[in-house]
Design a protein around this motif. Structure first.
Motif, short mmCIF file in Angstrom:
data_model
loop_
_atom_site.label_atom_id
_atom_site.label_comp_id
_atom_site.label_asym_id
_atom_site.label_seq_id
_atom_site.Cartn_x
_atom_site.Cartn_y
_atom_site.Cartn_z
N PHE A 17 16.72 15.68 48.73
CA PHE A 17 17.37 14.36 48.72
C PHE A 17 16.51 13.30 49.41
O PHE A 17 16.56 12.14 49.07
N GLY A 18 15.78 13.71 50.46
CA GLY A 18 14.91 12.79 51.18
C GLY A 18 15.61 11.90 52.19
O GLY A 18 14.97 11.30 53.04
N GLU A 19 16.90 11.79 52.10
CA GLU A 19 17.70 10.96 53.00
C GLU A 19 19.14 11.47 52.95
O GLU A 19 19.49 12.21 52.03
N PRO A 20 19.97 11.08 53.93
CA PRO A 20 21.36 11.52 53.90
C PRO A 20 22.08 11.08 52.62
O PRO A 20 21.79 10.00 52.08
N ILE A 21 22.95 11.92 52.15
CA ILE A 21 23.74 11.63 50.96
C ILE A 21 25.22 11.57 51.32
O ILE A 21 25.66 12.12 52.33
N CYS A 31 16.96 15.57 56.52
CA CYS A 31 16.99 15.25 55.09
C CYS A 31 15.62 14.99 54.50
O CYS A 31 15.42 15.18 53.29
N LYS A 32 14.66 14.60 55.34
CA LYS A 32 13.30 14.40 54.84
C LYS A 32 12.73 15.70 54.29
O LYS A 32 11.84 15.68 53.44
N GLU A 33 13.24 16.83 54.78
CA GLU A 33 12.78 18.15 54.34
C GLU A 33 13.57 18.68 53.14
O GLU A 33 13.29 19.77 52.66
N ASP A 85 33.13 16.54 59.13
CA ASP A 85 32.02 17.18 58.43
C ASP A 85 30.72 16.48 58.81
O ASP A 85 30.36 15.46 58.23
N PHE A 86 30.05 17.02 59.82
CA PHE A 86 28.79 16.46 60.30
C PHE A 86 27.59 17.26 59.79
O PHE A 86 26.55 17.30 60.43
N ASN A 87 27.73 17.87 58.62
CA ASN A 87 26.63 18.61 58.02
C ASN A 87 25.40 17.71 57.99
O ASN A 87 25.48 16.53 57.65
N GLU A 88 24.26 18.27 58.35
CA GLU A 88 23.05 17.47 58.49
C GLU A 88 22.62 16.78 57.20
O GLU A 88 21.94 15.76 57.25
N VAL A 89 23.01 17.31 56.07
CA VAL A 89 22.63 16.68 54.80
C VAL A 89 23.30 15.30 54.66
O VAL A 89 22.87 14.48 53.86
N HIS A 90 24.31 15.05 55.50
CA HIS A 90 25.00 13.75 55.49
C HIS A 90 24.65 12.89 56.70
O HIS A 90 24.88 11.67 56.66
#
Length: 155
Positions: free
Chosen positions: A57-61, A52-54, A41-46
């Protein structure tokens, strides 16, 4: 060879309303990257700091299932399952309530909701409300989990 006595809790050792707090563990960037590699799972939110800056969350979670897995490890670290847990039977109402970021320190808080005997005299079912609690007291995840435990052997 002598048989060792388990550290874990038997069905009889749990009481409705009882709360168990695990040791703590800090989630690291390495945990998040390793889980992405393990799960695929390489979803960009991680995995993507710029993406993530957009986001809010502001950063990976951390991945939700990563946090769930760490919760399982924290339950084991608490010692309650050592030699007495037979099976995880069910998870219900798994909810993601707050993101877990690298640097967050989490604990597992489990409260016994219900316990019932089974038709087999050597085991019983215990249901917990399990919560992942961050260092600031925020609940990040919660679920209702049902486990099968050994009953205390007759003397």
């Amino acid at each position: 060879m002598s048989k060792s006595t388990p550290r874990g809790r038997y069905f009889e050792d749990f009481e409705v309303g009882q709360e168990i707090i695990s040791p703590a563990r800090t989630i690291t960037q390495t945990d998040i990257v390793n889980f992405a590699c393990l799960s695929g799972d390489f979803n960009e939110v991680h995995t993507n700091h710029e993406y993530c800056k957009e986001t809010s969350f502001g950063e990976p979670i951390a991945h939700g299932p990563l946090v769930y897995s760490v919760m399982a490890g924290l339950q084991y670290a608490s010692g309650i399952n050592d030699g007495t847990l037979l099976a995880l039977l069910q998870n219900d109402a798994w909810r993601m309530l707050s993101p877990v970021r690298h640097g967050d320190t989490i604990r597992l808080r489990s409260r016994v909701l219900e316990k019932k005997e089974t038709s087999k005299p050597d085991r019983g079912v215990v249901t917990f409300l399990r919560e992942c609690v961050k260092q600031d007291g925020t609940v990040a995840q919660e679920m209702k989990s049902t486990f099968l435990y050994k009953r205390r052997p007759k003397a």
